[in-house]
Structures are given as C-alpha cells and as structure tokens.
Design a protein around this motif. Structure first.
Motif, mmCIF file in Angstrom:
data_model
loop_
_atom_site.group_PDB
_atom_site.id
_atom_site.type_symbol
_atom_site.label_atom_id
_atom_site.label_comp_id
_atom_site.label_asym_id
_atom_site.label_seq_id
_atom_site.Cartn_x
_atom_site.Cartn_y
_atom_site.Cartn_z
ATOM 1 N N LYS A 1 -4.703 -8.652 -7.499
ATOM 2 C CA LYS A 1 -4.806 -8.430 -6.054
ATOM 3 C C LYS A 1 -5.280 -9.697 -5.353
ATOM 4 O O LYS A 1 -4.826 -10.013 -4.237
ATOM 5 C CB LYS A 1 -5.756 -7.272 -5.762
ATOM 6 C CG LYS A 1 -5.193 -5.908 -6.143
ATOM 7 C CD LYS A 1 -6.187 -4.794 -5.860
ATOM 8 C CE LYS A 1 -5.605 -3.428 -6.187
ATOM 9 N NZ LYS A 1 -6.587 -2.327 -5.958
ATOM 10 N N ILE B 1 -2.375 -11.988 -4.663
ATOM 11 C CA ILE B 1 -1.583 -11.625 -3.484
ATOM 12 C C ILE B 1 -2.352 -11.901 -2.198
ATOM 13 O O ILE B 1 -1.832 -12.513 -1.256
ATOM 14 C CB ILE B 1 -1.179 -10.136 -3.561
ATOM 15 C CG1 ILE B 1 -0.247 -9.898 -4.755
ATOM 16 C CG2 ILE B 1 -0.505 -9.699 -2.264
ATOM 17 C CD1 ILE B 1 0.081 -8.443 -4.998
ATOM 18 N N ASN B 2 -3.621 -11.473 -2.169
ATOM 19 C CA ASN B 2 -4.390 -11.551 -0.925
ATOM 20 C C ASN B 2 -4.742 -12.978 -0.522
ATOM 21 O O ASN B 2 -4.741 -13.316 0.663
ATOM 22 C CB ASN B 2 -5.677 -10.722 -1.051
ATOM 23 C CG ASN B 2 -5.390 -9.236 -1.146
ATOM 24 O OD1 ASN B 2 -4.375 -8.759 -0.643
ATOM 25 N ND2 ASN B 2 -6.262 -8.507 -1.806
ATOM 26 N N LEU C 1 -0.974 -15.723 -1.303
ATOM 27 C CA LEU C 1 0.203 -15.414 -0.495
ATOM 28 C C LEU C 1 -0.179 -15.043 0.937
ATOM 29 O O LEU C 1 0.319 -15.627 1.891
ATOM 30 C CB LEU C 1 0.989 -14.275 -1.150
ATOM 31 C CG LEU C 1 1.680 -14.627 -2.479
ATOM 32 C CD1 LEU C 1 2.270 -13.379 -3.122
ATOM 33 C CD2 LEU C 1 2.753 -15.678 -2.287
ATOM 34 N N ASN C 2 -1.092 -14.088 1.096
ATOM 35 C CA ASN C 2 -1.423 -13.625 2.441
ATOM 36 C C ASN C 2 -2.291 -14.606 3.225
ATOM 37 O O ASN C 2 -2.340 -14.542 4.452
ATOM 38 C CB ASN C 2 -2.140 -12.274 2.367
ATOM 39 C CG ASN C 2 -1.245 -11.177 1.812
ATOM 40 O OD1 ASN C 2 -0.031 -11.333 1.749
ATOM 41 N ND2 ASN C 2 -1.845 -10.065 1.408
ATOM 42 N N ILE D 1 3.328 -6.275 -9.165
ATOM 43 C CA ILE D 1 3.140 -7.374 -8.208
ATOM 44 C C ILE D 1 4.423 -7.599 -7.415
ATOM 45 O O ILE D 1 4.394 -7.819 -6.200
ATOM 46 C CB ILE D 1 2.713 -8.659 -8.942
ATOM 47 C CG1 ILE D 1 1.291 -8.496 -9.497
ATOM 48 C CG2 ILE D 1 2.780 -9.869 -8.019
ATOM 49 C CD1 ILE D 1 0.837 -9.641 -10.380
ATOM 50 N N GLN E 1 4.543 -5.146 -4.652
ATOM 51 C CA GLN E 1 3.446 -5.131 -3.690
ATOM 52 C C GLN E 1 3.282 -6.437 -2.906
ATOM 53 O O GLN E 1 2.572 -6.462 -1.907
ATOM 54 C CB GLN E 1 2.125 -4.838 -4.422
ATOM 55 C CG GLN E 1 2.077 -3.468 -5.100
ATOM 56 C CD GLN E 1 2.115 -2.334 -4.095
ATOM 57 O OE1 GLN E 1 1.327 -2.283 -3.161
ATOM 58 N NE2 GLN E 1 3.050 -1.409 -4.282
ATOM 59 N N ALA E 2 3.906 -7.500 -3.355
ATOM 60 C CA ALA E 2 3.596 -8.822 -2.800
ATOM 61 C C ALA E 2 4.350 -9.159 -1.530
ATOM 62 O O ALA E 2 4.015 -10.142 -0.858
ATOM 63 C CB ALA E 2 3.890 -9.896 -3.849
ATOM 64 N N ASN E 3 5.388 -8.373 -1.184
ATOM 65 C CA ASN E 3 6.203 -8.695 -0.019
ATOM 66 C C ASN E 3 6.736 -10.130 -0.104
ATOM 67 O O ASN E 3 6.732 -10.873 0.868
ATOM 68 C CB ASN E 3 5.402 -8.503 1.277
ATOM 69 C CG ASN E 3 6.288 -8.523 2.511
ATOM 70 O OD1 ASN E 3 7.474 -8.193 2.428
ATOM 71 N ND2 ASN E 3 5.732 -8.928 3.636
ATOM 72 N N ARG F 1 7.822 -17.059 1.014
ATOM 73 C CA ARG F 1 6.961 -16.796 -0.136
ATOM 74 C C ARG F 1 7.792 -16.192 -1.265
ATOM 75 O O ARG F 1 8.632 -15.322 -1.028
ATOM 76 C CB ARG F 1 5.806 -15.870 0.237
ATOM 77 C CG ARG F 1 6.171 -14.775 1.178
ATOM 78 C CD ARG F 1 4.962 -14.265 1.933
ATOM 79 N NE ARG F 1 4.402 -13.065 1.312
ATOM 80 C CZ ARG F 1 3.210 -12.584 1.626
ATOM 81 N NH1 ARG F 1 2.446 -13.230 2.490
ATOM 82 N NH2 ARG F 1 2.747 -11.498 1.065
#
Length: 261
Positions: free
Chosen positions: A25, A28-29, A32-33, A66, A69-71, A108
């Motif tokens: 997580k 991703i957070n 990526l985010n 992943i 969930q990762a968009n 991404r």
C-alpha cells in the motif's frame, strides 16, 4: 498489459502478511499517488521492488492485486516468455515494454516480472553472451527512469534471490525488497478466512484447528484445502462445504508429498 477489473481483486483478498500488505500500500500511496510531492521535495523515487520468498507464498497474487488497485498501466511479464533464441530479440522486447510503459496516458505504470531470475542471473565467466546482454539491457532501462516525467515502477518476483545479478539488486535499482516468509498462525487463519469468503459453506467450520495444524505450510498449500473440500462436497451432490469436508480435505492435502524447495 493487464486491465483492471471493476470489483476485482483487492487487498482484502490477500490473507495475512500484514507487514507485506502495508508495504504494498505504501508503494501505491507514496510512489504513485504522491509522485509530484516527491518531485518537489527532490527525492529520488523508488525504481524497483523485489518480492522474494518460497514458492506459493503469494508473490504473484499480490502483484495481481496491486495491478487492480494502483490505477496504473500494468504489464505482467513471465521471465521465460521473453527469452528468445534469436540474437537481440530479448533485448528488443524489453525495450519495447519499457517504451510502451513510458508513454502511458495516465503517466504511471508498473512492470511486473515473474521469475526474474530466469532473465537476470548473476553474470560470470560461464554466462553466455546473450544472457549478459539481457542483464545489461535491463540495468540500462532501469537507470533511465530518473530522466522520465512519467512514473514507472518495476516489481519483480523470485524464489531464488541469491542467483540474481548483484548489480540489479543494489539500491538505486531494486530499492525495496519485500520478503514473503511462510505464514504464521494468525496469517494462516486469515488465509483460511479469505478462502471461506469465496465459497458456499456452512458457518461453523474448523478453520482455527486447520491453522493450528498447518505449521510451515505455504499459502498455496492452505488454499488447496478449499479446492479439495469443494470437490468432496460436489461429489456428494451438495452445494455447500461442511466441516467434515474441511477435515477430510486437510487430510488429503497433508498426505501429498512435499518437494524440495
């Protein structure tokens, strides 16, 4: 490229291994985010994440979660599948994959290599020329990340981390290593609970007893209990799995010979 499924796999579908899920997580957070924030700070982003551990511990399963969930654009590559007998073909395939990921419309992307040891074994005097070139190409492509505006992360899974080329596993290429050990009792109980959610079954099942009795079992071996239990119930013309099916399924799986890892 793997397309995300609406209502598909989520982190709730990965039983146990809280520290592994938390790290995924974070990937991703933060990477990526929060890419723009990292860039403003001046921090170097993570280029690669290595999933290590014994077979059947959930490395590929977590990569699929992943992906959902990762968009982000997600490329799933089996290491042996890109190895070609023709000179230069394997390196060319790698370049195309990375170039396509760089042009992601979302900005991404994640490239996942399963069984990366099949294409990135340590170079030595005994290595053939094509193998050395393939490793060198992968190193070059990963080093090029810092010059890109888009966010690309490489995730790789291996059961044989000691066989990988040291130049690949050093910080700056694969910055994170997430180890998947054999599940502890709490992990085993959670893995059984996740399996129970996917199947029609009676409410009172001996999953805690199974978790106690399955020391040193992998997640894949635990999941096989549900497959066997469903077969037992179906052969008895029943539409739900009962407690006795779980007990019998455990005995069946326990009797299977274990191979050397």
């Amino acid at each position: 490229m793997v397309k995300p499924d609406v209502g598909g796999l989520s982190f709730d579908d990965f039983g146990g291994y809280d520290h592994v899920v938390s790290r995924a997580k974070d990937l991703i957070n933060t990477q990526l985010n929060r890419h723009d924030e990292l860039k403003r700070i001046g921090a170097r982003p993570v280029k690669g994440v290595l999933f290590t551990g014994l077979p059947g511990t959930g490395k590929t399963h977590l990569a699929r979660i992943i992906a959902n969930q990762a968009n982000a654009d997600f490329y799933s590559i089996s290491g042996p599948a890109i190895v070609s007998k023709w000179v230069g073909d394997s390196e060319g395939m790698l370049r195309k994959i990375f170039e396509h990921a760089e042009k992601s419309k979302s900005g991404r992307s994640i490239i996942f290599f399963d069984e990366i040891d099949s294409i990135a074994e340590a170079r030595s005097g005994n290595s053939n020329e094509s193998s050395r070139k393939l490793v060198a190409q992968l190193l070059t492509l990963m080093d090029g990340f810092s010059n890109r505006e888009s966010t690309t992360i490489v995730i790789a899974a291996t059961n044989r981390v000691d066989s990988l080329d040291p130049a690949l596993t050093r910080p700056g290429r694969f910055d994170w290593e997430i180890e998947f050990g054999l599940p502890g009792i709490i992990d085993r109980l959670e893995i059984m609970r996740v399996g129970m959610r996917r199947i029609q079954c009676d409410g009172d099942l001996p999953i805690f007893d199974v978790a106690l009795r399955t020391h040193n079992w992998s997640a894949a071996r635990l999941t096989a209990i549900w497959t066997e239990a469903a077969l037992i119930a179906a052969s008895d013309q029943r539409s739900r799995v009962a407690g006795e099916d779980i007990a019998q399924a455990y005995e069946r799986v326990a009797r299977r010979p274990e191979r050397d890892k």
